[in-house]
Design a protein around this motif. Structure first.
Motif, PDB file in Angstrom:
ATOM      1  N   UNK A 210       0.636  -0.919  -0.266  1.00 30.47           N
ATOM      2  CA  UNK A 210      -0.260   0.036   0.337  1.00 30.47           C
ATOM      3  C   UNK A 210       0.831   0.970   0.233  1.00 30.47           C
ATOM      4  N   UNK A 211       0.667   2.025  -1.058  1.00 35.52           N
ATOM      5  CA  UNK A 211       1.539   3.374  -0.784  1.00 35.52           C
ATOM      6  C   UNK A 211       0.681   4.809  -1.216  1.00 35.52           C
ATOM      7  N   UNK A 212       0.764   5.902  -0.399  1.00 34.10           N
ATOM      8  CA  UNK A 212      -0.286   6.753  -0.079  1.00 34.10           C
ATOM      9  C   UNK A 212       0.622   8.132  -0.703  1.00 34.10           C
ATOM     10  N   UNK A 213       0.227   8.802  -1.741  1.00 33.59           N
ATOM     11  CA  UNK A 213       0.828   9.834  -1.809  1.00 33.59           C
ATOM     12  C   UNK A 213       1.616  11.477  -0.845  1.00 33.59           C
ATOM     13  N   UNK A 214       0.687  11.245  -0.232  1.00 32.24           N
ATOM     14  CA  UNK A 214       1.239  11.999   0.805  1.00 32.24           C
ATOM     15  C   UNK A 214       1.441  11.947   1.713  1.00 32.24           C
ATOM     16  N   UNK A 333      -8.553   5.050  -5.334  1.00 30.26           N
ATOM     17  CA  UNK A 333      -7.696   4.350  -6.025  1.00 30.26           C
ATOM     18  C   UNK A 333      -6.777   3.898  -7.065  1.00 30.26           C
ATOM     19  N   UNK A 334      -5.788   3.199  -6.721  1.00 28.48           N
ATOM     20  CA  UNK A 334      -5.186   2.606  -8.286  1.00 28.48           C
ATOM     21  C   UNK A 334      -4.681   1.894  -8.016  1.00 28.48           C
ATOM     22  N   UNK A 335      -4.144   0.572  -9.054  1.00 29.25           N
ATOM     23  CA  UNK A 335      -3.214  -0.195  -8.561  1.00 29.25           C
ATOM     24  C   UNK A 335      -2.452  -0.724  -9.634  1.00 29.25           C
ATOM     25  N   UNK A 336      -0.443  -0.906  -9.965  1.00 26.37           N
ATOM     26  CA  UNK A 336      -0.010  -1.018 -10.871  1.00 26.37           C
ATOM     27  C   UNK A 336       0.363  -2.243  -9.539  1.00 26.37           C
ATOM     28  N   UNK A 337       1.613  -2.278 -11.026  1.00 24.15           N
ATOM     29  CA  UNK A 337       1.991  -3.987 -10.545  1.00 24.15           C
ATOM     30  C   UNK A 337       3.527  -4.138 -11.648  1.00 24.15           C
ATOM     31  N   UNK A 338       4.294  -3.571 -10.084  1.00 25.91           N
ATOM     32  CA  UNK A 338       6.000  -3.626 -10.377  1.00 25.91           C
ATOM     33  C   UNK A 338       6.947  -4.108  -9.817  1.00 25.91           C
ATOM     34  N   UNK A 339       7.294  -5.010 -11.230  1.00 30.75           N
ATOM     35  CA  UNK A 339       8.151  -6.018 -10.596  1.00 30.75           C
ATOM     36  C   UNK A 339       7.669  -7.177 -10.044  1.00 30.75           C
ATOM     37  N   UNK A 345      -2.222   1.999  -4.432  1.00 32.09           N
ATOM     38  CA  UNK A 345      -2.136   3.420  -3.841  1.00 32.09           C
ATOM     39  C   UNK A 345      -3.508   3.901  -3.428  1.00 32.09           C
ATOM     40  N   UNK A 346      -3.383   4.668  -2.356  1.00 33.15           N
ATOM     41  CA  UNK A 346      -5.006   5.444  -1.949  1.00 33.15           C
ATOM     42  C   UNK A 346      -4.384   6.528  -1.684  1.00 33.15           C
ATOM     43  N   UNK A 347      -5.379   7.643  -1.329  1.00 34.93           N
ATOM     44  CA  UNK A 347      -5.280   8.749  -1.627  1.00 34.93           C
ATOM     45  C   UNK A 347      -6.691   9.467  -1.364  1.00 34.93           C
ATOM     46  N   UNK A 383       2.301  15.556  -5.722  1.00 40.66           N
ATOM     47  CA  UNK A 383       1.361  14.763  -4.839  1.00 40.66           C
ATOM     48  C   UNK A 383       0.080  14.743  -5.539  1.00 40.66           C
ATOM     49  N   UNK A 384      -0.458  16.294  -6.398  1.00 44.89           N
ATOM     50  CA  UNK A 384      -1.673  16.439  -6.905  1.00 44.89           C
ATOM     51  C   UNK A 384      -0.967  15.181  -8.362  1.00 44.89           C
TER      52      UNK A 384
END
Length: 418
Positions: A210-214, A333-339, A345-347, A383-384
């Protein structure tokens, strides 16, 4: 299980019995069941307890104390060769409630007599427990007859059960064996095959981060980049002077929270956008967080300054144009696959504008900094931009509430699946 540990069978049976009562209320519903159970509890209606041995061929383990009031077809007392526990050195005379305790090995007068009386009472209590154990069987009581010599302090020695005179248990009517034992599979697993199986399990494991841009997090790394951008310039005509604000307004986390709350309530219609209503609401919010209400904004939280800041922000041309369609506190919300790792990602966007078709068109992020640095503003931009990438919205705004500056952020070239 936590309450009764290894003796939870009876409690489990009561739970099963209680749940079985709900079948009669399948049509009437949960409310009728609750009212009936409440009435039964209030009237102290007696009910039959659940039977842990209700299942055929079930075996339950109970202590002699816990077996009181219960019965089983067959009862087998076990661990009867265990020694009984001696009474504590500190004892109380049951007749006079006098406390006796040896001090540094010196026994008080009358201690021996009280100790003997206590031992005799404990022996009588244990004999009563033996009576409980021996009368729990409805059909058959099986007493183990051991070849080992019995200790005088063992439970089996408390009562004369005449084990030598009792007939041995006749098992001739039972089959001699339980049938042929099934052949056990041979473990042919090798170290290499185990490693291959472990690797296969590891490859199938799905990881989620889980990631948060903030918090300066995004699928591409921290959103705060070291690149400098020329974004902090002199304010437009009619906007407050930057340096003057730095001297007259004291920033802080509490000020930012109240400004965000006021803007949210105005957009939801909970609070009127007039300066008088905002001032009263700001005062109430300051008191709710336990801070003093001040007139001088340079020394702390001033309701008048907070209300004026919100009014100026809502009257900014860029905000006034979007205000009819602004929705506060929109979670994205968004999802992405990395490696091979899925990153979610949630904000929470402070405000989002929707077009006439109901599609989000602009993301707004309120910032309450009094005098932000260039690096801080670049962080806000990133962030935006992360919110734009998550939603596919093409335009975002960073609104500096104190100075009234509006910074436009555009969608990056790559975006994640929202």
């Amino acid at each position: 299980m936590a309450r009764h540990r290894g003796q939870a069978e009876r409690a489990h049976a009561n739970v099963d019995l209680y749940l079985s009562l709900t079948t009669a209320f399948a049509v009437r519903g949960l409310r009728a069941f609750a009212e009936t159970m409440t009435a039964a509890w209030t009237d102290e209606t007696r009910a039959v307890e659940g039977r842990p041995d209700a299942q055929e061929e079930a075996v339950a383990l109970y202590t002699m104390h816990a077996a009181k009031g219960l019965e089983w077809p067959i009862v087998v007392p076990i661990n009867t060769m265990t020694g009984i526990k001696a009474p504590d050195s500190a004892i109380t005379d049951r007749d006079s409630d006098t406390f006796y305790c040896p001090v540094f090995g010196v026994k008080p007068a009358g201690y021996e007599a009280v100790l003997d009386a206590e031992k005799a009472e404990l022996d009588r209590e244990r004999i009563r427990l033996w009576y409980v154990a021996a009368t729990r069987a409805r059909e058959l009581l099986v007493l183990p007859r051991l070849d080992a010599a019995q200790s005088k302090s063992a439970w089996i020695s408390l009562v004369d059960l005449s084990l030598t005179e009792l007939p041995a248990l006749d098992l001739s009517h039972l089959p001699e064996g339980m049938g042929p034992t099934a052949a056990q599979a041979v473990n042919v697993q090798t170290r290499d095959s185990f490693a291959a199986e472990a690797a296969a399990i590891l490859n199938k494991r799905r990881r989620l981060v889980w990631l948060a841009p903030s918090r300066d997090e995004s699928h591409a790394g921290p959103v705060l980049t070291p690149e400098a951008a020329e974004i902090w310039a002199a304010g437009d005509d009619g906007q407050p002077d930057d340096e003057g604000l730095a001297l007259s307004v004291q920033g802080g986390r509490e000020r930012g929270l109240i400004l965000h709350k006021l803007l949210e309530e105005v957009l939801t219609g909970e609070t009127d956008a007039g300066e008088a209503a905002l001032t009263n609401r700001a005062k109430a919010l300051i008191l709710e967080i336990g801070k003093p209400v001040l007139d001088d904004s340079a020394k702390g939280l001033s309701p008048r300054e907070l209300a004026g800041c919100v009014v100026r922000t809502l009257n900014l041309p860029a905000i006034a144009e979007l205000r009819p369609s602004l929705v506060p506190e929109l979670t994205v919300y968004a999802t992405v696959e990395v490696d091979g790792v899925e990153q979610a990602i949630v904000g929470i966007a402070d405000a989002t504008s929707f077009d006439s078709h109901g599609k989000p068109s602009v993301v707004i992020d309120w910032k309450s900094d009094v005098q932000p640095t260039a690096a801080t503003i670049e962080h806000y931009r990133a962030q935006v931009r992360a919110y734009l990438d998550m939603t596919g919205i093409e335009r975002g705004l960073v609104v500096l509430l104190t100075s009234g500056q509006v910074i436009t952020v555009n969608l990056s070239l790559t975006a994640v699946d929202g």
